[in-house]
Design a protein around this motif. Structure first.
Motif, PDB file in Angstrom:
ATOM      1  N   PRO A   1       0.602  -0.954   0.549  1.00  0.00           N
ATOM      2  CA  PRO A   1       0.133   0.346   0.402  1.00  0.00           C
ATOM      3  C   PRO A   1       0.665   1.346  -0.412  1.00  0.00           C
ATOM      4  O   PRO A   1       0.387   2.423  -0.255  1.00  0.00           O
ATOM      5  CB  PRO A   1      -0.645   0.176   1.703  1.00  0.00           C
ATOM      6  CG  PRO A   1      -0.306  -1.206   2.114  1.00  0.00           C
ATOM      7  CD  PRO A   1       0.667  -2.516   1.487  1.00  0.00           C
ATOM      8  N   ASP A   2       1.832   1.051   0.421  1.00  0.00           N
ATOM      9  CA  ASP A   2       2.774   1.814   0.125  1.00  0.00           C
ATOM     10  C   ASP A   2       4.177   2.458  -0.949  1.00  0.00           C
ATOM     11  O   ASP A   2       5.040   3.204  -0.788  1.00  0.00           O
ATOM     12  CB  ASP A   2       3.705   2.142   2.000  1.00  0.00           C
ATOM     13  CG  ASP A   2       5.036   1.035   1.741  1.00  0.00           C
ATOM     14  OD1 ASP A   2       4.831   0.535   0.916  1.00  0.00           O
ATOM     15  OD2 ASP A   2       4.671   0.858   3.238  1.00  0.00           O
ATOM     16  N   ALA A   3       3.246   1.776  -1.367  1.00  0.00           N
ATOM     17  CA  ALA A   3       4.320   1.727  -3.036  1.00  0.00           C
ATOM     18  C   ALA A   3       4.494   2.743  -3.821  1.00  0.00           C
ATOM     19  O   ALA A   3       5.250   2.892  -4.056  1.00  0.00           O
ATOM     20  CB  ALA A   3       4.444   1.154  -4.022  1.00  0.00           C
ATOM     21  N   ALA A   4       4.075   3.391  -4.046  1.00  0.00           N
ATOM     22  CA  ALA A   4       4.026   4.785  -4.995  1.00  0.00           C
ATOM     23  C   ALA A   4       4.499   6.111  -4.115  1.00  0.00           C
ATOM     24  O   ALA A   4       5.382   6.480  -4.089  1.00  0.00           O
ATOM     25  CB  ALA A   4       1.699   5.577  -4.571  1.00  0.00           C
ATOM     26  N   ALA A   5       4.518   5.936  -2.076  1.00  0.00           N
ATOM     27  CA  ALA A   5       4.703   7.063  -1.389  1.00  0.00           C
ATOM     28  C   ALA A   5       6.005   6.329  -1.779  1.00  0.00           C
ATOM     29  O   ALA A   5       7.476   7.631  -1.384  1.00  0.00           O
ATOM     30  CB  ALA A   5       4.947   6.354   0.292  1.00  0.00           C
ATOM     31  N   ARG A   6       7.179   5.347  -1.986  1.00  0.00           N
ATOM     32  CA  ARG A   6       7.950   4.575  -2.319  1.00  0.00           C
ATOM     33  C   ARG A   6       8.371   5.544  -3.372  1.00  0.00           C
ATOM     34  O   ARG A   6      10.121   5.347  -3.941  1.00  0.00           O
ATOM     35  CB  ARG A   6       8.628   3.433  -1.671  1.00  0.00           C
ATOM     36  CG  ARG A   6       8.007   3.178  -0.295  1.00  0.00           C
ATOM     37  CD  ARG A   6       8.525   1.321  -0.349  1.00  0.00           C
ATOM     38  NE  ARG A   6       7.799   0.951   0.890  1.00  0.00           N
ATOM     39  CZ  ARG A   6       8.810   0.598   2.077  1.00  0.00           C
ATOM     40  NH1 ARG A   6       9.950   1.067   1.863  1.00  0.00           N
ATOM     41  NH2 ARG A   6       7.981   0.662   3.090  1.00  0.00           N
ATOM     42  N   GLY A   7       8.025   5.102  -4.616  1.00  0.00           N
ATOM     43  CA  GLY A   7       8.484   5.936  -5.947  1.00  0.00           C
ATOM     44  C   GLY A   7       8.451   4.275  -6.425  1.00  0.00           C
ATOM     45  O   GLY A   7       9.366   4.340  -7.654  1.00  0.00           O
TER      46      GLY A   7
END
Length: 377
Positions: free
Chosen positions: A104-110
């Motif tokens: 779920p936090d993949a986008a925050a990591r780029g």
């Protein structure tokens, strides 16, 4: 307010930075002429990609934001928003990368999965054989041998900062506002409103006396640096062994990888992963190993360097430049590795901040910011 900071590594320097930024006076004490510990003996990576979700990732992302802002003001520390690539060679490794993309936090990591061709377009130096690569846009780099020097130069220019090298703190004076302080081995006393001990892997002596046993262990590593590559390595680079090491990659796919694809014996024996960053002079910083059992060896072993050389050459598709430096280092890590740092009030007006582990360079700006907020600076 006047703040006494002990320890001129990156964690201590960032505490001094935040104190001065908030208008306070800082006296910064270092037992050597310059910091010589883990703050210099690292990759200089601002490493978001592998961080555990939750507090650790939040800290890393905030630190990444702070590093970029500080880097714009202090360009000598060499901040570069270069991202990272982790090439994968087979279906098992690819499945772990795909599982990371489903976080779920993949986008925050780029995070983004690139084909081999797309990865080579991002980093043309990767001419070796691999099937795909996990891209992390939020990863960045600074120069570990220059960062503290550049930050201190900027701090000195404010007129609110005093640096006192070659002084070992022998005693701590507790008392709170206006009366906390330290005595050094020159016989001088330095008092202020708060004392922050950022002693890194120095956990014995005075630290044990005033804080008792702390839930922090020492970890030893080996690394190396090459002569200039002769071309740009436009991203930092990791290998699939980093999937085994970093908590962000925990998944059923990783379990399958661990079961079906044992780690290289040398890498397993030394708890290794590949991380690689190009320095401003063109050389490559490459590592690393992890040793947890005391007493640590006093020498470096050649097998890990040979393993790293093979892995790097397989990604570059060319021989590695001559090795210029090899070194070992020791850092402090919380024994509960889910904790970002050990922050302890050891007496009135006196705090100990240590144990960020391999996250020290990445997370130090945010660790120091949280200290400043909690202490009401």
């Amino acid at each position: 307010m006047k703040v006494i900071v002990v320890g001129a590594g990156v964690v201590g320097t960032m505490h001094a930075w935040h104190a001065v930024e908030r208008g306070h006076e800082v006296v910064h004490i270092e037992r050597e002429a310059e910091a010589r510990g883990a703050s210099l003996r690292n990759f200089g990576q601002i490493w978001v990609s592998g961080r555990a979700g939750g507090e650790e990732l939040d800290t890393a992302l905030r630190a990444r934001e702070l590093w970029e802002g500080i880097g714009a003001r202090v360009p000598e520390l060499g901040f570069r928003a270069i991202g990272s690539l982790t090439p994968v060679r087979n279906a098992l490794e690819l499945a772990v990368a795909e599982a990371a993309l489903a976080r779920p936090d993949a986008a925050a990591r780029g995070y983004k999965l690139l084909t081999a061709g797309e990865a080579r377009a991002v980093n043309p130096a990767l001419r070796g054989d691999f099937e795909a690569a996990l891209w992390c846009e939020r990863d960045a780099a600074v120069e570990p041998r220059l960062a503290q020097l550049a930050l201190r130069k900027a701090l000195l220019a404010t007129g609110k900062y005093t640096f006192l090298p070659n002084r070992e703190v022998r005693d701590v004076i507790a008392g709170g506002s206006g009366s906390s302080g330290v005595r050094d081995d020159h016989g001088d006393t330095h008092t202020g409103d708060a004392v922050v001990l950022c002693t890194g892997a120095w956990l014995s002596g005075l630290v044990r006396e005033i804080a008792g046993p702390v839930p922090v262990r020492r970890v030893r590593l080996q690394m190396m640096q090459t002569e200039p590559l002769g071309e740009a390595l436009t991203t930092s680079v990791a290998d699939a062994d980093s999937f085994r090491y970093y908590p962000a990659y925990a998944s059923e796919a990783l379990d399958s990888l661990q079961a079906a694809q044992p780690q290289d014996p040398t890498a397993a024996a030394h708890k290794m992963q590949l991380l690689m960053v190009q320095r401003l002079d063109g050389g490559l910083t490459i590592g690393d190993t992890h040793e947890y059992e005391h007493p640590f060896a006093f020498d470096t072993l050649e097998d890990p360097y040979e393993h790293l050389t093979r892995v790097v050459e397989s990604f570059l598709g060319r021989p590695l430049p001559k090795i210029r430096r090899r070194w070992a280092g020791v850092y402090a890590q919380c024994t509960d590795t889910s904790r970002v740092v050990h922050r302890q009030r050891v007496d009135d007006g006196v705090w100990l901040v240590t144990g960020p582990g391999g996250r020290g360079m990445t997370c130090s700006p945010a660790i120091a910011e949280k200290t400043a907020n909690e202490l009401g600076w």
